[in-house]
Design an enzyme around this catalytic site. Structure first.
Site, PDB file in Angstrom:
ATOM      1  N   LYS A   1      27.497  41.028  14.546  1.00 61.76           N
ATOM      2  CA  LYS A   1      28.916  40.899  14.862  1.00 61.76           C
ATOM      3  C   LYS A   1      29.559  39.875  13.932  1.00 61.76           C
ATOM      4  O   LYS A   1      29.030  38.782  13.739  1.00 61.76           O
ATOM      5  CB  LYS A   1      29.070  40.502  16.327  1.00 61.76           C
ATOM      6  CG  LYS A   1      30.460  40.035  16.732  1.00 61.76           C
ATOM      7  CD  LYS A   1      30.452  38.542  17.018  1.00 61.76           C
ATOM      8  CE  LYS A   1      31.842  38.040  17.400  1.00 61.76           C
ATOM      9  NZ  LYS A   1      31.849  36.569  17.513  1.00 61.76           N
TER      10      LYS A   1
ATOM     11  N   HIS B   1      14.240  44.414  13.795  1.00 59.77           N
ATOM     12  CA  HIS B   1      14.199  44.788  15.200  1.00 59.77           C
ATOM     13  C   HIS B   1      14.524  43.639  16.137  1.00 59.77           C
ATOM     14  O   HIS B   1      14.189  42.486  15.888  1.00 59.77           O
ATOM     15  CB  HIS B   1      12.837  45.378  15.616  1.00 59.77           C
ATOM     16  CG  HIS B   1      11.664  44.805  14.900  1.00 59.77           C
ATOM     17  ND1 HIS B   1      10.642  45.575  14.429  1.00 59.77           N
ATOM     18  CD2 HIS B   1      11.351  43.537  14.553  1.00 59.77           C
ATOM     19  CE1 HIS B   1       9.745  44.816  13.833  1.00 59.77           C
ATOM     20  NE2 HIS B   1      10.151  43.578  13.900  1.00 59.77           N
TER      21      HIS B   1
ATOM     22  N   ALA C   1       8.059  30.884  13.004  1.00 61.06           N
ATOM     23  CA  ALA C   1       8.269  31.588  14.264  1.00 61.06           C
ATOM     24  C   ALA C   1       8.360  30.596  15.419  1.00 61.06           C
ATOM     25  O   ALA C   1       7.627  29.613  15.469  1.00 61.06           O
ATOM     26  CB  ALA C   1       7.142  32.584  14.505  1.00 61.06           C
TER      27      ALA C   1
ATOM     28  N   ARG D   1       8.464  23.304  17.195  1.00 60.97           N
ATOM     29  CA  ARG D   1       7.903  23.757  18.461  1.00 60.97           C
ATOM     30  C   ARG D   1       6.793  22.797  18.866  1.00 60.97           C
ATOM     31  O   ARG D   1       6.204  22.117  18.025  1.00 60.97           O
ATOM     32  CB  ARG D   1       7.383  25.189  18.362  1.00 60.97           C
ATOM     33  CG  ARG D   1       6.311  25.422  17.321  1.00 60.97           C
ATOM     34  CD  ARG D   1       5.813  26.855  17.356  1.00 60.97           C
ATOM     35  NE  ARG D   1       4.692  27.055  16.461  1.00 60.97           N
ATOM     36  CZ  ARG D   1       4.745  27.783  15.350  1.00 60.97           C
ATOM     37  NH1 ARG D   1       5.875  28.351  14.986  1.00 60.97           N
ATOM     38  NH2 ARG D   1       3.665  27.942  14.603  1.00 60.97           N
TER      39      ARG D   1
END
Length: 212
Positions: free
Chosen positions: A107, A119, A179, A196
């Site tokens: 968008k 994906h 990731a 993380r």
């Protein structure tokens, strides 16, 4: 409809296709059944529209394929693959040689040439440079509850799966984001970004939650 009788446009099931009067087709276009095309649309040469696309007020450049996708007020460059089940919302511009895959929503964004967003990803209010790879489950977090803000990504960047990019941030060229990282600060060229917690394995604690 423009070019309805043009032999360069092949309708495989005309009875299930709606084409508005302001749709312009190039040469050697193939339109499968169950497509809906309305508004000011330009379809370039050698485009293939597989079944179940909804397209309005958009430009689709040459040698591009669409599969089961929703395209509104957007531009898709040449030699692209879009879908299945992609959604391009208004003010989206896709460069050439891009792959926009299944369950990707974009968008108000510019995607540079050569990018792959394959994906399960949301890109909102962002600018991506060329040859970027955006992994599965990435979210560009553009809304803080009051205002929408923008993220800028440079060329040749890798954004790993399940990363959250919290706008507004600037990510320079050649950045590698691991990731699972949540990005909240600007990144300089050649940064390796990881954010993380380190994994901790507590032996036998699973017995408390799982049946033997």
């Amino acid at each position: 409809m423009n070019n309805e009788n043009n032999s360069n446009v092949k309708f495989l099931d005309r009875s299930t296709v709606f084409v508005g009067k302001n749709v312009k087709f190039g040469k050697n276009v193939v339109v499968y059944g169950n497509n809906y095309l309305d508004g000011d649309i330009t379809v370039g040469d050698n485009v293939v529209l597989y079944p179940f696309n909804y397209v309005s007020d958009s430009v689709i450049c040459e040698n591009t394929t669409l599969k089961s996708s929703d395209i509104t007020k957007s531009k898709i460059g040449a030699n692209c693959s879009v879908g299945p089940y992609s959604r391009l919302r208004p003010n989206t511009v896709i460069g050439d040689n891009c792959k926009i895959g299944n369950f990707v929503e974009i968008k108000n964004s510019v995607i540079g040439s050569g990018c792959k967003i394959s994906h399960l990803t949301y890109v909102g209010d962002a600018t991506l440079g060329e040859n970027c790879n955006v992994g599965c489950g990435v979210v560009f977090v553009n809304y803080n509850g009051k205002i929408k803000q923008r993220t800028v990504v440079g060329n040749n960047c890798f954004i790993g799966s399940n990363a959250n990019v919290i706008s507004p941030v600037n990510i320079s060229d050649n950045v590698y984001i691991c990731a699972g990282t949540t990005v909240t600060e600007n990144c300089d060229s050649w940064d390796f970004v990881i954010g993380r917690e380190r994994q901790i394995n507590k032996r036998d604690l699973a017995r408390k939650y799982l049946k033997d």
